[in-house]
Design a protein around this motif. Structure first.
Motif, PDB file in Angstrom:
ATOM      1  N   GLY A 102      -5.883  -2.939  -8.667  1.00  0.00           N
ATOM      2  CA  GLY A 102      -6.068  -1.909  -7.665  1.00  0.00           C
ATOM      3  C   GLY A 102      -6.560  -0.633  -8.286  1.00  0.00           C
ATOM      4  O   GLY A 102      -6.322  -0.373  -9.468  1.00  0.00           O
ATOM      5  N   LYS A 157      -3.610 -12.528   0.938  1.00  0.00           N
ATOM      6  CA  LYS A 157      -4.637 -11.642   1.494  1.00  0.00           C
ATOM      7  C   LYS A 157      -4.470 -10.231   0.970  1.00  0.00           C
ATOM      8  O   LYS A 157      -3.351  -9.754   0.794  1.00  0.00           O
ATOM      9  CB  LYS A 157      -4.616 -11.665   3.029  1.00  0.00           C
ATOM     10  CG  LYS A 157      -3.307 -11.230   3.677  1.00  0.00           C
ATOM     11  CD  LYS A 157      -3.418 -11.192   5.208  1.00  0.00           C
ATOM     12  CE  LYS A 157      -2.071 -10.858   5.847  1.00  0.00           C
ATOM     13  NZ  LYS A 157      -2.117 -10.765   7.311  1.00  0.00           N
ATOM     14  N   VAL A 158      -5.593  -9.598   0.701  1.00  0.00           N
ATOM     15  CA  VAL A 158      -5.616  -8.214   0.227  1.00  0.00           C
ATOM     16  C   VAL A 158      -6.139  -7.377   1.383  1.00  0.00           C
ATOM     17  O   VAL A 158      -7.257  -7.608   1.849  1.00  0.00           O
ATOM     18  CB  VAL A 158      -6.553  -8.073  -0.988  1.00  0.00           C
ATOM     19  CG1 VAL A 158      -6.617  -6.625  -1.454  1.00  0.00           C
ATOM     20  CG2 VAL A 158      -6.111  -8.987  -2.114  1.00  0.00           C
ATOM     21  N   GLN A 213       0.834  -1.202   0.000  1.00  0.00           N
ATOM     22  CA  GLN A 213       0.000   0.000   0.000  1.00  0.00           C
ATOM     23  C   GLN A 213       0.868   1.251   0.000  1.00  0.00           C
ATOM     24  O   GLN A 213       1.789   1.377   0.806  1.00  0.00           O
ATOM     25  CB  GLN A 213      -0.889  -0.028   1.242  1.00  0.00           C
ATOM     26  CG  GLN A 213      -1.910   1.091   1.290  1.00  0.00           C
ATOM     27  CD  GLN A 213      -2.835   0.969   2.490  1.00  0.00           C
ATOM     28  OE1 GLN A 213      -3.209  -0.135   2.870  1.00  0.00           O
ATOM     29  NE2 GLN A 213      -3.211   2.077   3.072  1.00  0.00           N
ATOM     30  N   HIS A 229      -0.555   1.829  -5.090  1.00  0.00           N
ATOM     31  CA  HIS A 229      -1.385   0.787  -4.509  1.00  0.00           C
ATOM     32  C   HIS A 229      -2.198   1.345  -3.345  1.00  0.00           C
ATOM     33  O   HIS A 229      -1.658   2.061  -2.499  1.00  0.00           O
ATOM     34  CB  HIS A 229      -0.522  -0.382  -4.028  1.00  0.00           C
ATOM     35  CG  HIS A 229       0.041  -1.189  -5.152  1.00  0.00           C
ATOM     36  ND1 HIS A 229      -0.757  -1.886  -6.026  1.00  0.00           N
ATOM     37  CD2 HIS A 229       1.307  -1.400  -5.559  1.00  0.00           C
ATOM     38  CE1 HIS A 229       0.002  -2.490  -6.920  1.00  0.00           C
ATOM     39  NE2 HIS A 229       1.268  -2.199  -6.670  1.00  0.00           N
ATOM     40  N   SER A 254      -2.487  -3.459   0.450  1.00  0.00           N
ATOM     41  CA  SER A 254      -1.325  -4.340   0.406  1.00  0.00           C
ATOM     42  C   SER A 254      -1.808  -5.748   0.095  1.00  0.00           C
ATOM     43  O   SER A 254      -2.956  -6.101   0.372  1.00  0.00           O
ATOM     44  CB  SER A 254      -0.594  -4.329   1.750  1.00  0.00           C
ATOM     45  OG  SER A 254       0.015  -3.079   1.968  1.00  0.00           O
ATOM     46  N   VAL A 255      -0.942  -6.531  -0.499  1.00  0.00           N
ATOM     47  CA  VAL A 255      -1.239  -7.935  -0.765  1.00  0.00           C
ATOM     48  C   VAL A 255      -0.068  -8.739  -0.222  1.00  0.00           C
ATOM     49  O   VAL A 255       1.083  -8.405  -0.508  1.00  0.00           O
ATOM     50  CB  VAL A 255      -1.403  -8.201  -2.276  1.00  0.00           C
ATOM     51  CG1 VAL A 255      -1.695  -9.674  -2.535  1.00  0.00           C
ATOM     52  CG2 VAL A 255      -2.508  -7.330  -2.869  1.00  0.00           C
ATOM     53  N   VAL A 314      -5.343  -9.289  -9.613  1.00  0.00           N
ATOM     54  CA  VAL A 314      -5.390  -8.195  -8.646  1.00  0.00           C
ATOM     55  C   VAL A 314      -4.613  -7.000  -9.171  1.00  0.00           C
ATOM     56  O   VAL A 314      -3.458  -7.112  -9.567  1.00  0.00           O
ATOM     57  CB  VAL A 314      -4.900  -8.646  -7.240  1.00  0.00           C
ATOM     58  CG1 VAL A 314      -3.493  -9.209  -7.272  1.00  0.00           C
ATOM     59  CG2 VAL A 314      -5.008  -7.520  -6.235  1.00  0.00           C
TER      60      VAL A 314
END
Lengths: 231, 231
Positions: free
Chosen positions: A89, A65-66, A49, A98, A101-102, A87
């Motif tokens: 964004g 996980k997002v 992010q 972003h 965060s992933v 994915v």
DNA sequence: GTAAAAAAATGATATATATCAAGAATATTA
DNA sequence: TAATATTCTTGATATATATCATTTTTTTAC
């Protein structure tokens, strides 16, 4: 550390929803030529992010996980990614940063497509653009559901939603082993880990679910659905 | 009752963010020919959640609220619409249903564009499609902010966010008269109207804001910003 | 302008949820 | 395998928030 590898077993990630089925052979070949695959270890960050959005990723194996990080040291997990899921964004076309965060929940591989190449496809292929808008709108609809779940329901309803989400949409089974920690379950449900633990225990005591550490078993799905509905 | 009127004072709604600036003369003329304007009285429904999405609307005068209704008799207001703002919804390309309701807060007019015509523009004009994706992503970014505000902050922080939103983004002034009821302010902040009233009173007692019925005055913006940040 | 209705405000109370501190279980590393 | 770190669990308590009942104020309709 993330390892860059070139593989050829993924014809543009076998996207399930298949966004890429609207590309012709030439366009597909172009994407395939420029994409590259990366291996991630459990816990590693795939997108950060605030960081620059230079690529769109497609998870090819594992789970991730997002989540949104706020300056209040709290996270909200938006969704769990499954293999073949794309994915990007909302920074795309906007600020190229972003907004979430992933990170990898398990050993994972992800296929990266340069954002300029992706943009080029949107420019030259209208069907692809339309399908992409559809894809974005589907995500927004789910985000609305999440917003309502988290703001209109109290903890029991939110934990029910999380358990149903995992069994129905992620693991496709009433019994599943997850790499999500209790903190992750709490971050999916907008509460503290202590609260999440207490409600899981309540559900266990009432025979609605069973679990030991990270293996869960949903015994009375109908009860969970009911709790989800009454909030 | 809503009245259908044909006017010519809105060159496709003078969209501020101007999504339509990418259309050529012919395309613009086509949209102008098929669009129509509708007058709404205060309180009237412009879009109804669950209803068919047949048109995209552009508010040309007045204000409206965009809100999600849940089966728990609670509403969440996503945003307040200002003149020249476009509102479609994520049902576009997906299920062609509305996923939120929109209702007029004041006497309003809205310009309706047939969804097929809108789709046609996306199909034949790539720049328009790209700009539309940008528009959608901007909305998603704001939705993330809203999600975090409502789930990570407690009531004082959420009321601060609502007050700052109204003064900064809707009324562009520290003093404003609003048609939003206390229930609406609560629906913007995910709490009961009683809680909203109590916190507003607290802020008034502390000299942070002043108000009488529906005229608000933000006296110490910096304090509101601080409360918003600390949650 | 007055009566009725609706919205806003207040207080008392119940409930939901977070926090903090400690101990138990599990996973990780040497 | 022991030692360490991490995660999970529990209990006690504090705080945040909702609910309900009532009064006051404002708006609407006649």
């Amino acid at each position: 550390m993330a390892i860059f590898i070139k593989t050829s077993n993924c014809s543009v990630c076998n996207l399930k929803m298949n966004l890429f089925r609207f590309l012709d052979k030439e366009q597909l070949a172009y994407i395939n030529k420029t994409r590259h695959e990366v291996k991630f270890h459990k816990g590693e960050t795939i997108f950060k992010q605030g960081g620059p959005l230079t690529h769109i990723a497609c998870l090819t194996s594992g789970n991730a996980k997002v989540y949104i990080e706020s300056h209040l040291n709290k996270n909200t997990i938006l969704k769990i990614l499954k293999p073949s899921e794309l994915v990007g964004g909302p920074g795309f076309y906007v600020d190229y940063r972003h907004h979430f965060s992933v990170s990898a929940l398990t050993e994972s591989t992800a296929c990266f497509i340069d954002v300029h190449v992706f943009e080029e496809m949107i420019k030259i292929n209208t069907s692809f653009a339309m399908e992409f808008i559809k894809y974005l709108n589907n995500i927004t609809i789910k985000l609305y559901d999440k917003l309502i779940s988290l703001t209109h329901k109290q903890m029991h309803g939110r934990i029910s939603d999380t358990l149903l989400y995992l069994s129905k949409e992620i693991y496709n089974s009433n019994t599943f082993q997850t790499m999500l920690s209790r903190q992750d379950l709490a971050d999916l449900s907008a509460m503290t880990k202590e609260s999440a633990i207490r409600i899981l225990k309540e559900f266990k005591d009432e025979g609605i679910i069973d679990f030991s550490t990270n293996i869960f078993n949903i015994l009375k799905e109908d009860v969970l659905v009911k709790i989800s509905k009454t909030g």
